[in-house]
Write a protein that holds these residues in place. Sequence first.
Motif, mmCIF file in Angstrom:
data_model
loop_
_atom_site.group_PDB
_atom_site.id
_atom_site.type_symbol
_atom_site.label_atom_id
_atom_site.label_comp_id
_atom_site.label_asym_id
_atom_site.label_seq_id
_atom_site.Cartn_x
_atom_site.Cartn_y
_atom_site.Cartn_z
ATOM 1 N N VAL A 289 61.153 24.022 60.739
ATOM 2 C CA VAL A 289 61.969 24.622 59.683
ATOM 3 C C VAL A 289 63.323 23.938 59.600
ATOM 4 O O VAL A 289 63.785 23.546 58.526
ATOM 5 C CB VAL A 289 62.138 26.137 59.910
ATOM 6 N N LEU A 290 63.974 23.769 60.750
ATOM 7 C CA LEU A 290 65.303 23.172 60.752
ATOM 8 C C LEU A 290 65.262 21.708 60.325
ATOM 9 O O LEU A 290 66.117 21.248 59.562
ATOM 10 C CB LEU A 290 65.931 23.303 62.131
ATOM 11 N N ALA A 291 64.264 20.969 60.818
ATOM 12 C CA ALA A 291 64.174 19.544 60.475
ATOM 13 C C ALA A 291 63.864 19.328 58.998
ATOM 14 O O ALA A 291 64.279 18.330 58.403
ATOM 15 C CB ALA A 291 63.113 18.862 61.331
ATOM 16 N N GLY A 292 63.135 20.276 58.398
ATOM 17 C CA GLY A 292 62.770 20.127 56.998
ATOM 18 C C GLY A 292 63.777 20.678 56.025
ATOM 19 O O GLY A 292 63.893 20.190 54.896
ATOM 20 N N GLN B 66 55.163 25.200 55.685
ATOM 21 C CA GLN B 66 54.467 24.115 55.003
ATOM 22 C C GLN B 66 55.410 23.352 54.079
ATOM 23 O O GLN B 66 55.365 22.113 54.021
ATOM 24 C CB GLN B 66 53.275 24.685 54.232
ATOM 25 N N ALA B 67 56.256 24.086 53.374
ATOM 26 C CA ALA B 67 57.222 23.431 52.482
ATOM 27 C C ALA B 67 58.223 22.599 53.273
ATOM 28 O O ALA B 67 58.576 21.480 52.875
ATOM 29 C CB ALA B 67 57.949 24.485 51.651
ATOM 30 N N ALA B 68 58.675 23.147 54.423
ATOM 31 C CA ALA B 68 59.630 22.411 55.257
ATOM 32 C C ALA B 68 58.990 21.162 55.846
ATOM 33 O O ALA B 68 59.624 20.099 55.917
ATOM 34 C CB ALA B 68 60.151 23.317 56.371
ATOM 35 N N LYS C 299 59.152 17.951 54.017
ATOM 36 C CA LYS C 299 60.473 17.344 53.873
ATOM 37 C C LYS C 299 60.975 16.704 55.172
ATOM 38 O O LYS C 299 62.085 16.179 55.209
ATOM 39 C CB LYS C 299 61.470 18.398 53.407
ATOM 40 N N ILE C 300 60.176 16.763 56.234
ATOM 41 C CA ILE C 300 60.600 16.186 57.510
ATOM 42 C C ILE C 300 60.569 14.661 57.402
ATOM 43 O O ILE C 300 59.550 14.070 57.049
ATOM 44 C CB ILE C 300 59.690 16.659 58.657
ATOM 45 N N SER C 301 61.690 14.036 57.714
ATOM 46 C CA SER C 301 61.778 12.575 57.611
ATOM 47 C C SER C 301 61.920 11.894 58.967
ATOM 48 O O SER C 301 61.755 10.669 59.055
ATOM 49 C CB SER C 301 62.956 12.183 56.713
ATOM 50 N N LEU D 228 50.527 16.933 55.346
ATOM 51 C CA LEU D 228 51.877 17.341 54.978
ATOM 52 C C LEU D 228 52.922 16.368 55.503
ATOM 53 O O LEU D 228 53.947 16.128 54.853
ATOM 54 C CB LEU D 228 52.171 18.746 55.538
ATOM 55 N N VAL D 229 52.671 15.821 56.698
ATOM 56 C CA VAL D 229 53.622 14.905 57.349
ATOM 57 C C VAL D 229 52.864 13.610 57.679
ATOM 58 O O VAL D 229 52.488 13.372 58.832
ATOM 59 C CB VAL D 229 54.218 15.529 58.633
ATOM 60 N N PRO D 230 52.608 12.782 56.697
ATOM 61 C CA PRO D 230 51.750 11.607 56.903
ATOM 62 C C PRO D 230 52.293 10.594 57.904
ATOM 63 O O PRO D 230 51.518 9.795 58.451
ATOM 64 C CB PRO D 230 51.623 11.001 55.500
ATOM 65 N N HIS D 231 53.596 10.617 58.163
ATOM 66 C CA HIS D 231 54.135 9.656 59.134
ATOM 67 C C HIS D 231 54.038 10.175 60.574
ATOM 68 O O HIS D 231 54.381 9.446 61.513
ATOM 69 C CB HIS D 231 55.584 9.313 58.812
#
Length: 301
Positions: free
Chosen positions: A115-118, A219-221, A224-226, A251-254
Amino acid sequence: MVQSDRHAAACSRFPVADLDLAVEIRHADGDPGLLFAHGFGQTRHAWTGAAMALAEAGCRCVTFDSRGHGESDRVPHGAGYHMDQFADDLLRLAHAQPQPPILVGASMGGLLGMVLAGEIHPSPFRALVLVDITPRWETAGVERILAFMQAHPDGFDNYADAAEQIAAYLPQRRERKSEQQLRPLLREGADGRLRWHWDPALLAGDLVQESERYQPRLQAAAMKISVPVLLLSGARSDVVSRATVDEFLQLVPHAEHVELPHATHMVAGDANDAFTREVVRFVQSLDSLPVGRLAAAVQSQ
């Protein structure tokens, strides 16, 4: 916070919005910094083995008890616990570090990290290590954990009784916990009986239902995690499944995923050596340390 050497850690108090958290720091001058967030119903002691090895290898390792757990304060009677409180506590701890830390979060700790990272930019974390948790989880596995936590409201006669119940809950563990290992996990009440360290109010309120409602937000967050992400899952976990892992990787392909074959949901406890090696490898991939130094130090443990 009290800063200790790499071999031991003195417990200190860290003030958050409305209470104090119990915090330990190993190798305060180490680099990179790792912040360990435990799961629901656990304490900072769940990370002791990994934190000691990584601190000895040169990392700054910060472990803590979440509010209502272990030696951290409990909320005032009737105030209740909420997910946003736990997230805010973790954010305050992250911002208190010399540099954005690498978060190692198990179960609830990993959810808070996602949550925080996203949602916060720039991210309060340099990278994430998520330990057997994904934005959506298997309800049956969580229900099994809650059933164990709720099973002994009247506590135990002695440490041997508690060790027997843990052994039944974690049959994959070869050794039973000793009294010394159990002391941080139990409190002696006025009636002389031993009860788990957590505040019973954690189970009495709507915190568990609130976590279920968190799933769309998680899921939304996640999308957005980079920052770099490593997901470590247990092949024998009943909380994370192939389906939830695949969904997370979409959701987080990287993100990188590693499955530890002999671990259940309690990854660090079931396979601490393998868990630590994977964290070492991931940290090295971030170019935080001279190649080989960290791995060599951990292998010497």
